[in-house]
Scaffold this motif. Structure first.
Motif: not given
Length: 873
Positions: A558-561, A594-599
């Motif tokens: 989850e985009n939480d960071n 992770y993945r798209e949330n970290a791109t």
């Protein structure tokens, strides 16, 4: 964490400073969607001890970068904020807040614990997840039936909504449902208020969600289509129960036994039985157990007046009244035929007490499953004359062959036949639990012995789950406690032993398993950045056997960071006038998602014409459209943001302030500002015995690049004038006036200036002098023209051409002879033992600007070579 930060900072100061340490706190509220640079708080208004007039002596900074908050560049006691979107910052939290710690130092050390609360505003509309929802309903639904509907999603937390059905298209029939919205319990449902009619079979209408705007007026946010399809009983794909046999036959031979027999269906769950007969007398004699299908006589046969046979019908039906019938024939034979002697036919059975566990029912055998074979169950005694008439049958709800499980062993006897019934194949309780054995003599069933065999269940089967591996996915930051799954284990033994569920894992704090119900609960909020996968074993234990299955749980990101740079600001020192696409630095932020949330996608907060930024790798280069010029700008600052998951919501961003300091280069040439026009004649009146001072200027800003030196490098007056190297003051060396000519001056060895000067005193009229100079120039020009047109000029030119020919001819011949000599020496046929000595004499002659060499070569044949004979020119 606060204690650790305080200890680290206090270790840098003396003990006197430690004693003056003070920690303060302040809670602030910020509305979302405020423009960048909005003033949040003035610290001096909350803490009067901070004197704004002495703010220059304070060291004010954040202990760690504070997201979206920064200090005013001119007054550090003013806190300003960037634009904040509450739905992006904390979309799943009711209370959106974050904390920062501010460090202040002057005479004392102060820590201010800042807590910022983000106020929500109604800046989003409610939206349905799908444009159309379809539901299938049973026609026989009871009144007050509740059909729950999916509500529209609104990112705003404090928004209030209303739901309504589209009234612009009324139904041509009474609508049987009523819309109910309970906002407190977050429940939207349709309630059945009228019985569903046979037609129409489908309802379609629009569901509208609306909210109030700032003026209190109702406005529509979104709408969707609700479609209800009414299904009849035939459309529900249900089938009636099915009997194991369409025809049953039973015999009543025991005058004291009321049990007759039992009928069975394939599916036993929720099945009911009832007796059907056209003869009311049969209903008075027989009855059926409505749950088991067992048929009984209401009285003992000896007490009833029974006919020889009866025909009944048994109906099996489900709660929804789907049913099927089977036929039952009952034969009654309580007396022996007169033509057969009762003494000739008898059956006696001896059952060991080991297999008799019910004293009230001596005709029952209790046998454990999977017992050791061969095993003698009973002894059978029959008359010797009736052995050929003996018939043994097995009756059960499944098809069984007597010879597959039993064998008869004949024993020695005189008057009677003795037999042993031996079990040759064990029974499995999971296949059969009960069967009926009948021993019959003669086809008329005059002599009969029967008993029931009950198979006793033992714990011989392992319990098992419905699958060997379980795989689950769950979103991180889940609410807890959360029921993830309920495990159901099956034990074929069907004993009353309660199954015990166990969990073998090292994450006891994250999961909990109910030992009796098999419910697996998540006991805390899971964080993918801490652990992305959990694996453990779930076991079931039946007091004897234990069976385990593996459980794998993947934590969905989850985009939480929010990403972060290594620091909140970066300073670069570069030269001005860098060429386009010059690499300056590479920015790199880190996002633990992770993945798209970290791109991450890099971009400037504001547009710029000086720099370009690669959105993927963070490369910063100079722009081709405009270069940095130190004379225009000395410092440049811009904010860069890195955002993750830019193509969906939420997208979280972190920021970095880039400061660029330019270095001045000597890129501007000096130029004269006095005299301003070098193309015009500079007339100097030397009557007062003073010479003018030349003045030049350089546009560079740095002093080292602005220094200008003056130097005379040529001109017809270079020997008559001198100039000061630093100031540009002219000095007259030759006192005889007037002086007229040119002067070439170098400015800082970069710029060449050509000046035409006329220096005169009071005795010379500059206008008349210039007029006489012009006349002399015209006279000289006419002299040259007359010279070129005279015969003497042509004679001199002819003589010069002849002399040139005389000089060039020997030179050409000399080069020719030198080439022939070199060819002669290299020829092997001309090689002799003698030594050749070369003497050369160089004759230099000057004819204008051309120098020529004449070479003479002498050949002499001697016995030895003398190097001294070579004359070097």
């Amino acid at each position: 964490m606060n204690i650790i930060v305080v200890v680290l900072i206090l270790s840098l100061f003396s003990s006197a400073l430690v004693q003056s340490f003070q920690e303060l706190s302040l809670q602030l509220s910020i509305k979302e969607e405020q423009p960048n640079g909005t003033l949040i708080v003035d610290l001096t208004s909350h803490f009067p001890s901070f004197n704004n007039t002495t703010s220059q002596g304070y060291l004010v900074k954040f202990v760690r970068p504070c997201p979206n908050i920064y200090l005013d560049h001119h007054n550090p006691f003013l806190l300003r904020a960037l634009m904040i979107d509450r739905e992006k910052l904390c979309p799943y939290e009711r209370v959106c807040s974050f904390q920062c710690q501010l460090f202040l130092q002057k005479d004392h050390i102060n820590f201010i614990q800042l807590k910022f609360s983000i106020e929500d505003i109604n800046d989003h509309q409610a939206k349905f997840r799908k444009p159309m929802y379809s539901y299938e309903l049973d026609q026989n639904l009871p009144l007050n039936y509740h059909l729950q509907l999916e509500q529209a999603e609104d990112q705003d937390y404090l928004s209030h909504h209303n739901y309504s059905l589209n009234s612009s298209s009324p139904f041509p029939f009474p609508f049987p449902f009523r819309l109910n919205f309970d906002e407190n319990n977050h429940l939207l449902e349709l309630i059945l208020v009228d019985k569903l009619p046979l037609s129409p079979r489908k309802y379609a209408f629009e569901l509208i969600v609306s909210s109030k705007d700032e003026n209190g007026d109702e406005k529509e946010d979104d709408r969707c289509v609700i479609e209800l399809e009414i299904l009849s009983n035939e459309e529900k794909n249900s089938f009636p129960p099915e009997f194991q046999s369409k025809f049953y036959q039973f015999i009543v031979s025991n005058p004291n036994q009321t049990f007759i027999g039992q009928v069975h269906v394939v599916e036993k769950d929720q099945v009911f039985y009832r007796l059907i007969s056209s003869n009311e007398q049969n209903l008075d004699l027989f009855q059926v157990n409505e749950r088991t299908g067992e048929i009984f006589l209401k009285q003992k046969p000896s007490e009833s007046n029974l006919n020889e046979n009866y025909e009944l019908f048994i109906e099996a039906f489900y709660p929804n009244y789907l049913s099927s019938l089977t036929t039952v024939q009952i034969f009654v034979n309580l007396t022996h035929s007169s033509s057969v002697s009762q003494q000739d036919y008898f059956i006696e059975i001896l059952i060991p007490k080991l297999f008799q566990k019910n004293a009230s029912n001596l005709n029952a055998i209790y046998l454990q499953e999977n017992t050791s074979v061969p095993l003698t169950l009973l002894q059978l005694f029959i008359s010797t004359s009736s052995l050929s008439l003996l018939d043994i049958s097995m009756t059960s709800w499944i098809s069984m062959d007597f010879r597959e499980y039993f064998s008869l062993k004949q024993l020695d006897g005189d008057d009677q036949q003795s037999l042993e019934l031996i079990l040759v194949k064990p029974f499995d309780y999971e296949i059969i639990q009960q069967f009926h054995l009948d021993f019959l003599l003669n086809p008329f069933n005059f002599t009969r012995k029967s008993f029931d065999v009950f198979i006793e269940n033992i714990n011989d089967c392992q319990p098992h789950f419905d699958q060997e591996q379980f795989h689950f996915q769950i979103q991180e930051n889940n609410p807890f406690p959360l029921l993830l799954h309920t495990f159901h284990a099956l034990d074929p033994d069907q004993l009353n032993n309660d199954l015990i569920y166990e969990m073998q894992t090292q994450d006891q704090d994250a999961f909990a398993l109910n030992a009796t119900s098999g419910q697996l609960w998540i006991a805390k909020a899971l964080d993918r950045e801490v652990q992305s996968q959990y694996s453990f074993l779930v076991c079931v234990f039946d007091q004897r056997f234990r069976t385990c299955s593996s459980v794998n749980i993947d934590i969905r990101d989850e985009n939480d960071n929010i990403c972060s740079f290594n620091s909140s600001s970066l300073t670069l020192n570069i030269n001005e006038n860098l060429p386009p696409y010059t690499f300056l630095t590479q920015l790199q932020a880190f996002d633990p998602d992770y993945r798209e949330n970290a791109t991450l996608h890099y971009d400037f907060v504001s547009s710029t014409s000086y720099l370009t930024l690669n959105s993927s790798n963070g490369w910063i280069q100079t722009s081709p459209s405009q270069m940095f010029d130190y004379e225009m700008i000395q410092k440049y600052a811009i904010t860069i943001k890195a955002c993750d998951n830019i193509h969906s919501s939420p997208s979280l961003c972190c920021y970095l302030h880039l400061n660029i300091h330019l270095n001045d280069l000597d890129d501007n040439q000096p130029y004269l500002i006095y005299p301003a026009n070098t193309d015009e004649l500079l007339i100097i009146n030397y009557t007062s015995k003073t010479m003018p001072q030349l003045k030049a200027f350089d546009n560079d800003i740095e002093m080292k690049n602005r220094l200008i030196s003056y130097e005379i490098v040529g001109g017809s007056l270079n020997s008559s004038l001198a100039i000061d190297f630093h100031s540009g003051q002219l000095h007259l060396l030759y006192k005889q006036l007037p002086l007229y000519g040119t002067l070439i001056i170098s400015l800082a060895s970069q710029t060449i200036v050509h000046l035409t000067l006329l220096i005169h005193d009071h005795e010379t009229d500059p206008q008349l002098f210039l007029l006489s100079v012009e006349r002399r120039r015209e006279a000289s020009s006419s002299l040259i023209v007359s010279t070129l047109s005279s015969p003497l000029f042509y004679l001199i030119v002819s003589i010069c051409i002849g002399i040139s020919i005389l000089i060039l001819t020997p030179i050409v011949l000399m080069f020719y002879f030198c080439k022939q000599k070199s060819h002669h020496e290299n020829n092997p046929l001309m090689t002799t033992p003698s030594t050749t000595t070369l003497s050369a004499r160089s004759i230099s002659t000057t004819g204008g600007i051309l120098a020529k060499k004449l070479c003479e070569t002498y050949y002499s044949f001697e016995e030895t070579a003398n190097h001294a004979s070579v004359i070097a020119v």
